[in-house]
Design an enzyme around this catalytic site. Structure first.
Site, PDB file in Angstrom:
ATOM      1  CB  CYS A 115      -0.961  -0.035   1.191  1.00 45.68           C
ATOM      2  SG  CYS A 115      -0.153  -0.312   2.798  1.00 45.68           S
ATOM      3  CB  THR A 116       0.740   4.729   1.064  1.00 45.57           C
ATOM      4  OG1 THR A 116      -0.436   4.938   0.274  1.00 45.57           O
ATOM      5  CG2 THR A 116       1.655   5.949   0.914  1.00 45.57           C
ATOM      6  CG  HIS A 117       3.056   4.558   4.928  1.00 46.18           C
ATOM      7  ND1 HIS A 117       2.050   5.166   5.645  1.00 46.18           N
ATOM      8  CD2 HIS A 117       3.673   5.556   4.245  1.00 46.18           C
ATOM      9  CE1 HIS A 117       2.059   6.471   5.411  1.00 46.18           C
ATOM     10  NE2 HIS A 117       3.036   6.729   4.564  1.00 46.18           N
ATOM     11  N   GLY A 118       3.146   0.151   3.083  1.00 51.06           N
ATOM     12  CA  GLY A 118       3.377  -1.289   3.204  1.00 51.06           C
ATOM     13  C   GLY A 118       3.154  -1.795   4.605  1.00 51.06           C
ATOM     14  CG  LEU A 119       2.847  -0.470   8.992  1.00 47.20           C
ATOM     15  CD1 LEU A 119       3.828  -1.611   9.230  1.00 47.20           C
ATOM     16  CD2 LEU A 119       3.382   0.829   9.594  1.00 47.20           C
ATOM     17  CG  ASN A 120      -1.382   0.808   9.093  1.00 47.33           C
ATOM     18  OD1 ASN A 120      -1.239   0.205  10.145  1.00 47.33           O
ATOM     19  ND2 ASN A 120      -0.826   1.994   8.873  1.00 47.33           N
ATOM     20  NE  ARG A 121      -3.994   1.694   2.351  1.00 43.44           N
ATOM     21  CZ  ARG A 121      -3.816   2.687   1.485  1.00 43.44           C
ATOM     22  NH1 ARG A 121      -4.706   2.866   0.506  1.00 43.44           N
ATOM     23  NH2 ARG A 121      -2.786   3.496   1.575  1.00 43.44           N
TER      24      ARG A 121
END
EC number: 3.1.3.-
Length: 233
Positions: free
Chosen positions: A150-156
């Protein structure tokens, strides 16, 4: 496969590049490791969104902080790994040209996931699960990794990888979250995502859920035709 040693002092990494001339970097993009390690026992490797080289023009960023599609492919090759599929969970097409993946022989799937609410989109969860199942069940893909960002590769990214681990691979929510955070190198930040993962585990065990979800999972399928469309456009 990470080009950084994992630590949780990432808040102290250089900031301010998003305010320099040229295209604006995604908020807080620079404080996260580019890519984690492939998660043991799975095919998944999580990473933040790569960016087109134009995002770095005029910023004088150190090379090790710049991260694009070619960077990821190079890191995989250095680790003797091969990425066969990338699932893009960002809700925009502005970060890079998706055709770059095809240039490196990597299949690409776009799942537009709005921020903060993927846990309420059971249709997206099932699309993700179906795409991964189809990929891993094809013997031509044996040994190939599935990159997810995702944007940060963390939450989604963390939520959907953990949902697959819970729903398909029978991990507990606690183990799935712990493994994701360990191999990504950063903790998931959205507490409501974690709560939803525990709810998904309870629902799987007992067939009941106290939470809500939107979307119609019964009508949600990812097929070879959709993968083909994503890679031929």
């Amino acid at each position: 496969m990470s080009n950084y040693h994992h630590n949780h002092n990432y808040q102290h990494r250089p900031r301010g590049y998003e305010r320099l001339p040229g295209k604006r970097l995604p908020d807080r993009w620079n404080i996260y490791d580019n890519v984690g390690r492939d998660i043991d026992g799975t095919r998944f490797v999580p990473f933040k969104t790569p960016l087109d080289s134009s995002f770095f023009d005029g910023k004088n960023m150190p090379v090790e902080l710049q991260f694009g599609v070619k960077t990821l492919i190079s890191l995989a090759q250095q680790a003797n790994k091969q990425i066969g599929l990338v699932i893009d969970l960002t809700n925009t097409d502005r970060y890079y040209k998706k055709t770059e993946w095809a240039d490196h022989g990597v299949k690409y799937l776009k799942l537009n996931c709005p921020g903060h609410e993927v846990n309420e989109r059971e249709d997206l969860v099932q699309d993700f699960i179906n795409a991964v199942k189809e990929f891993v069940n094809d013997k031509e893909n044996d040994g190939k990794l599935i990159g997810v960002h995702c944007t940060h590769g963390l939450n989604r990214t963390g939520y959907l990888i953990c949902r697959y681990m819970i729903d398909v691979d029978n991990y507990s929510a606690s183990d799935a979250i712990s493994m994701f955070e360990y191999y990504r190198g950063h903790p998931m930040e959205r507490e409501h995502y974690k709560k939803s993962l525990y709810e998904a585990e309870r629902k799987k065990k007992y067939g009941k859920s106290s939470g809500k979800s939107s979307g119609n999972s019964a009508d949600s399928t990812i097929s070879s035709e959709q993968l083909h469309r994503n890679n031929s456009q």
